[in-house]
Design a protein around this motif. Structure first.
Motif, PDB file in Angstrom:
ATOM      1  N   LEU A   1      41.780  35.836  45.730  1.00 53.43           N
ATOM      2  CA  LEU A   1      42.593  34.810  46.391  1.00 53.43           C
ATOM      3  C   LEU A   1      43.765  35.518  47.073  1.00 53.43           C
ATOM      4  O   LEU A   1      44.573  36.164  46.407  1.00 53.43           O
TER       5      LEU A   1
ATOM      6  N   VAL B   1      33.865  27.956  38.681  1.00 48.91           N
ATOM      7  CA  VAL B   1      34.628  29.024  39.326  1.00 48.91           C
ATOM      8  C   VAL B   1      33.709  30.063  39.965  1.00 48.91           C
ATOM      9  O   VAL B   1      34.055  30.656  41.000  1.00 48.91           O
TER      10      VAL B   1
ATOM     11  N   VAL C   1      34.256  38.634  39.286  1.00 45.61           N
ATOM     12  CA  VAL C   1      35.517  38.672  40.031  1.00 45.61           C
ATOM     13  C   VAL C   1      35.528  37.578  41.091  1.00 45.61           C
ATOM     14  O   VAL C   1      34.492  37.197  41.632  1.00 45.61           O
ATOM     15  N   ARG C   2      36.713  37.077  41.366  1.00 48.26           N
ATOM     16  CA  ARG C   2      37.000  36.215  42.497  1.00 48.26           C
ATOM     17  C   ARG C   2      38.367  36.615  43.045  1.00 48.26           C
ATOM     18  O   ARG C   2      39.259  37.009  42.286  1.00 48.26           O
TER      19      ARG C   2
ATOM     20  N   VAL D   1      44.602  37.923  42.454  1.00 47.78           N
ATOM     21  CA  VAL D   1      45.454  37.091  43.306  1.00 47.78           C
ATOM     22  C   VAL D   1      46.508  37.987  43.936  1.00 47.78           C
ATOM     23  O   VAL D   1      47.151  38.786  43.246  1.00 47.78           O
TER      24      VAL D   1
ATOM     25  N   TRP E   1      39.813  29.038  35.550  1.00 48.11           N
ATOM     26  CA  TRP E   1      39.313  30.385  35.253  1.00 48.11           C
ATOM     27  C   TRP E   1      39.269  30.625  33.748  1.00 48.11           C
ATOM     28  O   TRP E   1      38.275  31.084  33.192  1.00 48.11           O
TER      29      TRP E   1
ATOM     30  N   GLU F   1      44.247  26.572  39.249  1.00 46.77           N
ATOM     31  CA  GLU F   1      43.265  27.627  39.492  1.00 46.77           C
ATOM     32  C   GLU F   1      43.069  28.490  38.250  1.00 46.77           C
ATOM     33  O   GLU F   1      41.938  28.806  37.864  1.00 46.77           O
ATOM     34  N   THR F   2      44.161  28.905  37.629  1.00 47.18           N
ATOM     35  CA  THR F   2      44.041  29.761  36.448  1.00 47.18           C
ATOM     36  C   THR F   2      43.449  28.993  35.267  1.00 47.18           C
ATOM     37  O   THR F   2      42.695  29.565  34.467  1.00 47.18           O
TER      38      THR F   2
ATOM     39  N   LEU G   1      40.252  37.380  38.006  1.00 50.75           N
ATOM     40  CA  LEU G   1      40.780  36.575  39.095  1.00 50.75           C
ATOM     41  C   LEU G   1      41.886  37.391  39.762  1.00 50.75           C
ATOM     42  O   LEU G   1      42.985  37.520  39.222  1.00 50.75           O
TER      43      LEU G   1
END
Length: 443
Positions: free
Chosen positions: A30, A70, A27-28, A4, A58, A54-55, A2
């Motif tokens: 933000l 997610v 992967v994503r 960020v 994840w 959000e975390t 993730l």
């Protein structure tokens, strides 16, 4: 992973590279408009998001095997900036690079022009790592624009949406070995206000523009697009230029205190012929497969644990300014003073008092590039009044010019227990200065 990051911080380019190069099922990304701080603790409440939620989604997916959705969401979510209600909103993309983003080359107009920036150009840059303090973000850029060479492009009836990494191709001639070249992309409102959108810089090689000096700070090669050509890569941008606004490109041969000035005069001429602003323009700032198909906004309401029981006693004296720019008219000097930590004690429940103070100053004289000087003083104190225990660590450092070819760095470390110095050490080093490539920043 993730990934960020903040569009105002030094890590935005890292997020884009990760979502571009890692497998999409791993992967994503933000990207928000908060400063270099946890997204749920943004200084502006309108920019704060539910980062803990959000975390948690994840970690529940990857560590506990729960289907939290997610990976069903978009690959990249970003906060689109700009004026008006249409400018500040969340959007998303299933792919990166997005098929809706295409590079558009905007040619610069006019005749050759000298890049004669005063050495204090850059004093309105804001902090390199903004953490949410007053003055961290760059203010109105009109004064910086006046010290730079500017090119403008009016925005017509349709908005111009930029998403990705802009870059600037510049054809430069003249003699300026080791000189910095900075480029800024600004959004100019109808009232003349100039808001910084993205910026980038490189340092010219010893052979001058187009010479064989390696790679610039942005990772673009010197000598691009023929003799005298350089490419300045800007930090990633996610911005909507509204109709009636103007897109402004500002180019300068100085950017103090972010970039150390060249050791001698900067004699540069920018030829608009062959120069261009290259913008990654997004055809639709919403999701890739429709307005509502991929909701981009993360959880809106931040959630926090109860704050620790730490008190910060108040004082009658007004706090010092976080960022102060001063001009000494008789001396011809400009100084940027920053106070990252104000030195107020934090009293913990067990009686421990923790105090951290930091002050930085950056001074340059417009008529003398060798006058550049940077100083820093940082102090940490741990104190238990009931136990008569008081320790203090102080570090003083300075960087200045030592002739045209070297920099002189010095540092002093003092550790005290009570009034007694229990450790003291100094360092001095003479460093050869470039021209050399600056380290590549994120983006």
């Amino acid at each position: 992973m993730l990934a960020v990051g903040s569009l105002h911080g030094p890590d935005s380019g890292t997020v884009l590279r990760l979502v571009e190069e890692l497998p999409p099922d791993r992967v994503r990304g933000l990207l928000g408009a908060w400063q270099h701080q946890y997204p749920d603790r943004a200084e502006d409440p309108a920019e704060a998001v539910g980062f803990l939620q959000e975390t948690l989604r994840w970690w529940d997916h990857w560590l506990r095997g729960h289907d939290t959705g997610v990976l069903a969401g978009p690959l990249l979510r970003w906060r689109l900036g700009g004026a008006g209600p249409e400018g500040a909103r969340w959007a998303a993309s299933e792919q990166w690079p997005s098929p809706r983003v295409a590079e558009m080359r905007w040619a610069l107009g006019g005749g050759p022009v000298a890049v004669a920036s005063p050495l204090h150009t850059g004093v309105d840059a804001g902090r390199h790592r903004p953490v949410g303090h007053a003055g961290d973000l760059p203010p109105d850029q009109r004064e910086e624009d006046a010290r730079s060479v500017c090119f403008e492009f009016p925005v017509g009836a349709e908005p111009v949406v930029v998403l990705g990494r802009p870059r600037v191709v510049l054809r430069l001639t003249g003699s300026a070995p080791g000189a910095p070249v900075a480029a800024r992309l600004c959004d100019v409102a109808p009232d003349g206000t100039s808001a910084l959108v993205a910026r980038g810089a490189l340092r010219l090689p010893a052979a001058g523009p187009g010479g064989d000096g390696g790679t610039g700070r942005d990772g673009g090669a010197h000598g691009a697009d023929g003799p005298g050509g350089v490419v300045v890569g800007l930090a990633p941008a996610a911005h909507r230029f509204a109709p009636g606004h103007r897109v402004r490109l500002a180019v300068s041969g100085a950017y103090w205190p972010w970039l150390w000035p060249a050791p001698g005069p900067v004699d540069l001429v920018l030829d608009p012929a062959g120069s261009a602003l290259v913008l990654p323009m997004c055809g639709a700032p919403q999701a890739d497969r429709g307005d509502a198909a991929l909701p981009g906004a993360p959880a809106a309401e931040p959630e926090h644990a109860a704050p620790p029981l730490v008190s910060v006693p108040g004082t009658l004296d007004p706090p010092p300014s976080r960022l102060l720019v001063t001009r000494d008219v008789p001396a011809g000097t400009w100084t940027v003073e920053a106070v990252p930590h104000r030195g107020r004690p934090h009293v913990h429940p067990d009686g421990l008092e923790y105090t951290e103070e930091a002050r930085e100053s950056y001074t340059v004289e417009d008529s003398d590039p060798l006058s550049a000087r940077a100083r820093s003083v940082r102090t940490i104190r741990l104190h238990r009044p009931e136990a008569a225990w008081d320790v203090r660590v102080e570090v003083r450092s300075e960087l200045r010019c030592d002739g045209a070819d070297h920099l002189a760095a010095s540092a002093e470390l003092v550790c005290q227990e009570g009034r007694e110095a229990v450790f003291h050490r100094t360092w001095e080093e003479r460093l050869p200065r470039g021209p050399y490539p600056l380290p590549r920043p994120p983006g």
